[in-house]
Write an enzyme that holds these catalytic residues in place. Structure first.
Site, short mmCIF file in Angstrom:
data_model
loop_
_atom_site.label_atom_id
_atom_site.label_comp_id
_atom_site.label_asym_id
_atom_site.label_seq_id
_atom_site.Cartn_x
_atom_site.Cartn_y
_atom_site.Cartn_z
N LYS A 170 0.85 -1.20 0.00
CA LYS A 170 0.00 0.00 0.00
C LYS A 170 0.88 1.24 0.00
CE LYS A 170 0.80 1.58 4.33
NZ LYS A 170 1.49 2.82 4.64
N VAL B 176 10.89 -4.54 3.40
CA VAL B 176 10.70 -4.83 4.83
C VAL B 176 10.85 -3.53 5.62
CG1 VAL B 176 11.67 -6.08 6.80
CG2 VAL B 176 11.61 -7.17 4.54
N ALA B 177 9.88 -3.27 6.53
CA ALA B 177 9.88 -2.06 7.35
C ALA B 177 10.15 -0.81 6.50
CB ALA B 177 10.90 -2.15 8.49
N GLY B 178 9.46 -0.75 5.35
CA GLY B 178 9.70 0.33 4.40
C GLY B 178 8.59 1.35 4.33
N GLY B 179 7.54 1.18 5.14
CA GLY B 179 6.43 2.13 5.06
C GLY B 179 5.40 1.75 4.02
N MET B 180 5.42 0.47 3.60
CA MET B 180 4.47 0.01 2.58
C MET B 180 3.61 -1.14 3.09
SD MET B 180 6.68 0.41 -0.86
CE MET B 180 5.29 0.89 -1.86
N GLY C 25 4.45 -6.22 6.35
CA GLY C 25 4.07 -7.18 7.39
C GLY C 25 2.56 -7.34 7.47
N ALA D 237 0.52 -6.85 5.02
CA ALA D 237 0.11 -7.57 3.81
C ALA D 237 0.26 -9.07 4.02
CB ALA D 237 0.97 -7.11 2.62
N ASP E 5 -3.22 -1.58 9.27
CA ASP E 5 -3.20 -1.64 7.81
C ASP E 5 -3.67 -2.98 7.26
OD1 ASP E 5 -2.15 0.93 7.66
OD2 ASP E 5 -0.07 0.23 7.61
O1 C5P Z 1 -1.44 -0.95 13.85
P1 C5P Z 1 0.01 -1.27 13.75
O2 C5P Z 1 0.42 -2.35 14.72
O3 C5P Z 1 0.48 -1.55 12.37
O4 C5P Z 1 0.75 0.05 14.22
C1 C5P Z 1 2.12 0.05 14.50
C2 C5P Z 1 2.42 1.22 15.40
O5 C5P Z 1 2.22 2.44 14.67
C3 C5P Z 1 1.53 1.34 16.61
O6 C5P Z 1 2.04 0.59 17.68
C4 C5P Z 1 1.58 2.83 16.90
O7 C5P Z 1 2.77 3.17 17.55
C5 C5P Z 1 1.66 3.43 15.52
N1 C5P Z 1 0.32 3.80 15.00
C6 C5P Z 1 -0.31 4.90 15.55
N2 C5P Z 1 -1.55 5.26 15.10
C7 C5P Z 1 -2.15 4.55 14.12
C8 C5P Z 1 -1.51 3.44 13.53
C9 C5P Z 1 -0.26 3.09 14.00
O8 C5P Z 1 0.22 5.55 16.45
N3 C5P Z 1 -3.33 4.93 13.69
#
Ligand code: C5P
Length: 304
Positions: free
Chosen positions: A11, A101-105, A108, A110, A142
């Site tokens: 994404k 990996v851990a790239g902002g897309m 994980g 997905a 996500d």
């Molecule tokens: O939801 P997910 O586990 O992917 O989010 C990873 C981290 O990103 C969360 O632990 C939180 O620190 C941050 N996050 C947030 N607000 C969101 C989504 C993610 O602060 N709406």
């Protein structure tokens, strides 16, 4: 028993507006997601009773990806089993990664979405779509979008989705960068910059962005792309500023950090423009690699 294969897309966030930090630690978001043509392929097969979850991972720079129950894909198998009243699941999950990996897309997320879909088919289980969505949202903000794909607006933690009309095909150049950025750290840095008065939420709303998507106009979309996490990603990784500048210098309509970074994305006018931009960026020496991708593409789906 033979396995089930699922393909799932990366994404990007065309708009990522970050609100206040909530008592549960998450931030209220208003975002517009698009699924683009960078895919992870997942295969899930049943393993002998008592073997638990085993995982293999192929792809670039995957050494840091956990091969045990810390992997979101393993947690997805466990969560689905719980939701449908099955015992602790014994499965092997093969992950073939093209999403950085851990790239902002949301790579994980997905993989978790793909594993939910694969296990549902493997176990031939009935689970209502709303229940699957709830299991997905519990795994990560996500994950629901990775199931749904297309273009969608996300609110809440990003998990409450409404489809968005995006006419035609949108072409992106994805600049892969060295290293990883931790999403929680980027959100924390966003809070810190705001508390010091060094950053503030982007003004306005996404109505012009939605109109550009409906009209199918990349030129209209370009000035509407926004990412409230970008100042935080740049603060933690100042070298990304040069990558963004390089993309616009070679003629991208717009460039921005993807989600929490460090991947950067550039909007192209069409396919040929994207291919040209990708070649120029690859030669800049500033990025680890480039990919041309288009969107929207569908959400997680079974493949033969
Ligand atoms: O939801 P997910 O586990 O992917 O989010 C990873 C981290 O990103 C969360 O632990 C939180 O620190 C941050 N996050 C947030 N607000 C969101 C989504 C993610 O602060 N709406």
């Amino acid at each position: 028993m033979s396995g089930v294969r699922v393909r799932v897309a990366a994404k990007i966030n065309l708009s990522l507006r970050v609100g206040a930090r909530r008592p549960d630690g998450f931030h209220d978001l208003s975002t517009v997601f698009q699924a683009i043509s960078l895919f992870d392929d997942i295969q899930v097969r049943a393993s002998p009773i008592g073997s638990g979850r085993t995982i293999s991972v192929a792809g670039e720079r995957v050494d840091g990806v956990p091969r045990d129950d810390r992997n979101l894909a393993a947690r997805a198998a466990i969560a689905l089993a719980e939701a449908v009243g099955q015992p602790d699941p014994d499965v092997h999950i093969d992950i073939d990664k093209a999403i950085p990996v851990a790239g902002g897309m949301a790579g994980g997320s997905a993989d978790a979405a793909a594993t939910l879909m694969a296990c549902r088919a493997l176990w031939d289980t009935e689970i209502a779509d709303e229940e699957l969505h709830r299991v997905a949202a519990d795994l990560g903000s996500d994950v629901p979008f990775a199931l749904q794909g297309g273009t969608a607006q996300g609110t809440g933690r990003g998990d409450i989705l409404v489809p968005v009309l995006a006419t035609g095909e949108w072409h992106w150049v994805v600049a892969l960068n060295d290293g990883e950025l931790s999403t929680p750290q980027v959100f924390a840095e966003c809070d810190r910059l705001r508390s010091c008065g060094l950053s503030e939420p982007a003004p306005g709303d996404d109505s012009a962005l939605m109109a550009a998507l409906r009209a199918g106009s990349a030129r209209d979309l370009a000035p509407c792309l926004v990412n409230d996490l970008q100042p935080a990603a740049l603060s933690l990784r100042p070298s990304l500023a040069a990558v963004l500048a390089a993309g616009t210098d070679v003629g991208a309509l717009a460039g921005l950090v993807s989600g929490s970074g460090p991947t950067c994305i550039f909007l192209a006018a069409d396919r040929e423009h994207a291919i040209g931009l990708a070649a120029e960026l690859a030669g800049s020496g500033l990025v680890r690699g480039v990919r041309h991708a288009f969107g929207p593409v569908r959400g997680a789906h079974l493949i033969p």
